[in-house]
Write an enzyme that holds these catalytic residues in place. Structure first.
Site, PDB file in Angstrom:
ATOM      1  N   SER A 125       0.799  -1.230   0.000  1.00 23.25           N
ATOM      2  CA  SER A 125       0.000   0.000   0.000  1.00 23.25           C
ATOM      3  C   SER A 125       0.826   1.271   0.000  1.00 23.25           C
ATOM      4  O   SER A 125       0.335   2.341  -0.352  1.00 23.25           O
ATOM      5  CB  SER A 125      -0.911   0.013   1.231  1.00 23.25           C
ATOM      6  OG  SER A 125      -0.132   0.072   2.419  1.00 23.25           O
ATOM      7  N   ASN A 176       6.518  -8.625   1.926  1.00 26.04           N
ATOM      8  CA  ASN A 176       7.058  -7.291   2.207  1.00 26.04           C
ATOM      9  C   ASN A 176       6.470  -6.674   3.484  1.00 26.04           C
ATOM     10  O   ASN A 176       7.155  -5.897   4.147  1.00 26.04           O
ATOM     11  CB  ASN A 176       6.791  -6.388   0.994  1.00 26.04           C
ATOM     12  CG  ASN A 176       7.014  -4.925   1.303  1.00 26.04           C
ATOM     13  OD1 ASN A 176       8.148  -4.454   1.327  1.00 26.04           O
ATOM     14  ND2 ASN A 176       5.940  -4.198   1.567  1.00 26.04           N
ATOM     15  N   SER A 215      16.151  -7.671   6.054  1.00 21.76           N
ATOM     16  CA  SER A 215      16.841  -6.441   6.476  1.00 21.76           C
ATOM     17  C   SER A 215      18.285  -6.740   6.842  1.00 21.76           C
ATOM     18  O   SER A 215      18.592  -7.859   7.294  1.00 21.76           O
ATOM     19  CB  SER A 215      16.124  -5.855   7.703  1.00 21.76           C
ATOM     20  OG  SER A 215      16.890  -4.810   8.260  1.00 21.76           O
ATOM     21  N   TYR A 274      12.419  -7.316  16.032  1.00 20.98           N
ATOM     22  CA  TYR A 274      12.359  -7.096  14.570  1.00 20.98           C
ATOM     23  C   TYR A 274      13.483  -7.856  13.872  1.00 20.98           C
ATOM     24  O   TYR A 274      13.249  -8.571  12.882  1.00 20.98           O
ATOM     25  CB  TYR A 274      12.457  -5.592  14.307  1.00 20.98           C
ATOM     26  CG  TYR A 274      12.520  -5.187  12.858  1.00 20.98           C
ATOM     27  CD1 TYR A 274      11.358  -4.996  12.109  1.00 20.98           C
ATOM     28  CD2 TYR A 274      13.745  -4.948  12.231  1.00 20.98           C
ATOM     29  CE1 TYR A 274      11.425  -4.602  10.772  1.00 20.98           C
ATOM     30  CE2 TYR A 274      13.822  -4.552  10.906  1.00 20.98           C
ATOM     31  CZ  TYR A 274      12.654  -4.377  10.178  1.00 20.98           C
ATOM     32  OH  TYR A 274      12.726  -3.989   8.861  1.00 20.98           O
TER      33      TYR A 274
HETATM   34  N1  LIG Z   1      12.480   1.345   5.927  1.00 22.22           N
HETATM   35  C1  LIG Z   1      13.618   0.750   6.193  1.00 22.22           C
HETATM   36  O1  LIG Z   1      14.609   1.385   6.582  1.00 22.22           O
HETATM   37  C2  LIG Z   1      13.750  -0.740   6.000  1.00 22.22           C
HETATM   38  C3  LIG Z   1      15.037  -1.303   6.075  1.00 22.22           C
HETATM   39  C4  LIG Z   1      15.184  -2.677   5.867  1.00 22.22           C
HETATM   40  C5  LIG Z   1      14.083  -3.460   5.589  1.00 22.22           C
HETATM   41  N2  LIG Z   1      12.831  -2.870   5.532  1.00 22.22           N
HETATM   42  C6  LIG Z   1      11.717  -3.758   5.225  1.00 22.22           C
HETATM   43  O2  LIG Z   1      11.115  -3.313   4.018  1.00 22.22           O
HETATM   44  C7  LIG Z   1       9.734  -3.703   4.003  1.00 22.22           C
HETATM   45  C8  LIG Z   1       8.872  -2.498   3.659  1.00 22.22           C
HETATM   46  O3  LIG Z   1       9.049  -1.530   4.695  1.00 22.22           O
HETATM   47  P1  LIG Z   1       8.723   0.028   4.540  1.00 22.22           P
HETATM   48  O4  LIG Z   1       9.874   0.760   5.121  1.00 22.22           O
HETATM   49  O5  LIG Z   1       8.251   0.315   3.150  1.00 22.22           O
HETATM   50  O6  LIG Z   1       7.564   0.117   5.626  1.00 22.22           O
HETATM   51  P2  LIG Z   1       6.144   0.849   5.672  1.00 22.22           P
HETATM   52  O7  LIG Z   1       6.153   2.099   4.862  1.00 22.22           O
HETATM   53  O8  LIG Z   1       5.798   0.923   7.116  1.00 22.22           O
HETATM   54  O9  LIG Z   1       5.202  -0.211   4.928  1.00 22.22           O
HETATM   55  C9  LIG Z   1       4.863  -1.416   5.541  1.00 22.22           C
HETATM   56  C10 LIG Z   1       3.723  -2.035   4.762  1.00 22.22           C
HETATM   57  O10 LIG Z   1       3.298  -3.214   5.451  1.00 22.22           O
HETATM   58  C11 LIG Z   1       1.912  -3.082   5.764  1.00 22.22           C
HETATM   59  N3  LIG Z   1       1.611  -3.797   7.004  1.00 22.22           N
HETATM   60  C12 LIG Z   1       2.117  -3.564   8.241  1.00 22.22           C
HETATM   61  N4  LIG Z   1       1.531  -4.388   9.139  1.00 22.22           N
HETATM   62  C13 LIG Z   1       0.640  -5.151   8.438  1.00 22.22           C
HETATM   63  C14 LIG Z   1      -0.291  -6.165   8.805  1.00 22.22           C
HETATM   64  N5  LIG Z   1      -0.447  -6.565  10.081  1.00 22.22           N
HETATM   65  N6  LIG Z   1      -1.049  -6.733   7.830  1.00 22.22           N
HETATM   66  C15 LIG Z   1      -0.926  -6.330   6.529  1.00 22.22           C
HETATM   67  N7  LIG Z   1      -0.068  -5.365   6.136  1.00 22.22           N
HETATM   68  C16 LIG Z   1       0.695  -4.776   7.081  1.00 22.22           C
HETATM   69  C17 LIG Z   1       1.673  -1.583   5.852  1.00 22.22           C
HETATM   70  O11 LIG Z   1       0.315  -1.193   5.677  1.00 22.22           O
HETATM   71  P3  LIG Z   1      -0.729  -1.055   6.917  1.00 22.22           P
HETATM   72  O12 LIG Z   1       0.012  -0.384   8.042  1.00 22.22           O
HETATM   73  O13 LIG Z   1      -1.871  -0.264   6.381  1.00 22.22           O
HETATM   74  O14 LIG Z   1      -1.121  -2.450   7.268  1.00 22.22           O
HETATM   75  C18 LIG Z   1       2.509  -1.118   4.665  1.00 22.22           C
HETATM   76  O15 LIG Z   1       1.838  -1.350   3.454  1.00 22.22           O
HETATM   77  C19 LIG Z   1       9.457  -4.305   5.392  1.00 22.22           C
HETATM   78  O16 LIG Z   1       9.552  -5.701   5.326  1.00 22.22           O
HETATM   79  C20 LIG Z   1      10.595  -3.745   6.234  1.00 22.22           C
HETATM   80  O17 LIG Z   1      10.868  -4.570   7.343  1.00 22.22           O
HETATM   81  C21 LIG Z   1      12.652  -1.553   5.728  1.00 22.22           C
END
Ligand SMILES: NC(=O)c1ccc[n+]([C@@H]2O[C@H](COP(=O)([O-])OP(=O)(O)OC[C@H]3O[C@@H](n4cnc5c(N)ncnc54)[C@H](OP(=O)(O)O)[C@@H]3O)[C@@H](O)[C@H]2O)c1
Length: 249
Positions: free
Chosen positions: A20, A93, A146, A159
């Protein structure tokens, strides 16, 4: 395993959890641009995802589903198959972030993070793989994990445990699927998103200084790697591909 199965081809119907916003939405847009069909869910369907579904009714399914709600996930997968056809790939994701020292994190919060980031993705992966196998097809699975699974970061204990757990499961699954699916992880370093917005400028400056490439990762750096694992004939299997500008070396 039967030799009569078709070779692993490029994905044509891909499920993206957490599609999303942030990285997930960028992956959804890339899959669509490739000409494949994509089914995305999150707890809330954002206007951006809704618009994609409206503009591409034959290629995009979007729904509000909590990944920890098994019944809702099962109903979503049925809806996807009915609308787009057989599923042949999954990008795990969706994840919940963390920003608290382990000793200050409540047992309930630890359980929620593990449920969302590890248990639910494993169940979703199981459900998708069973569908792929039932159709006699082969598939592709990509875990978004990650660098936290490889290096220590204060405030991310539960996490990190979930991301390391997914990397371990990924390797074993790649072996277990025995050619029925290519299974890999993409492990990003820090990138700006809603999840990472808890970091302050001082922390960002420190991460940038420690990154040999001299700049933070952006979703546009990660998307091509996911793309390749979904669509290219790479024969990459059971690997964690780190995208972090070298910050973890
Ligand atoms: N940002 C970073 O620095 C970073 C670094 C390394 C890895 N990552 C990984 O990259 C991926 C994407 O992260 P992002 O940074 O883009 O995070 P984000 O903007 O917080 O997006 C997370 C997504 O997961 C959904 N989500 C969360 N809880 C959920 C649930 N219970 N059921 C269904 N959907 C759920 C959220 O939508 P809703 O809240 O509406 O459910 C959103 O679409 C994740 O796996 C994260 O661990 C991120």
């Amino acid at each position: 395993m039967s030799d009569t199965l078709p070779p692993i081809g490029p994905a044509s119907v891909v499920v993206v959890s957490g599609g999303s916003r942030g990285l997930g939405l960028a992956i959804v847009e890339d899959i669509l641009a490739q000409g494949a069909k994509v089914a995305a869910f999150a707890r809330t369907v954002t206007p951006e995802l809704e618009q994609l579904a409206t503009d591409h009714p034959d290629s995009v399914v979007a729904a509000a589903v909590d990944i920890t709600d098994n019944k809702a996930v099962a109903a979503f997968l049925k809806q996807v198959e009915a609308t787009l056809g057989p599923i042949d790939a999954l990008v795990n994701n969706a994840a919940a972030g963390q920003d608290s020292l382990h000793v200050h994190t409540s047992p309930e919060n630890i359980a929620r993070i593990i449920d969302t980031n590890l248990t639910a993705p494993l169940l979703l992966t199981r459900a998708v793989l069973r569908r792929i196998m039932a159709k006699g097809n082969r598939g592709r699975i990509v875990m978004v994990t990650s660098v936290c699974a490889q290096r220590g970061y204060s405030g991310l204990v539960a996490y990190s445990a979930t991301k390391g757990g997914l990397d371990s499961a990924m390797r074993t699954l790649a072996r277990e699927m025995h050619g029925r699916a290519l299974v890999n992880s993409v492990a990003p370093g820090f990138f700006a998103s809603e999840m990472s917005s808890v970091l302050g400028q001082t922390q960002l400056d420190t991460i940038t200084r420690r990154t040999p490439s001299g700049r933070l990762v952006e979703p546009t750096n990660i998307v091509p790697v996911v793309h390749s694992l979904l669509f290219d004939d790479t024969n990459i299997n059971g690997q964690v591909i780190t995208v972090d500008g070298g910050g973890s070396i």
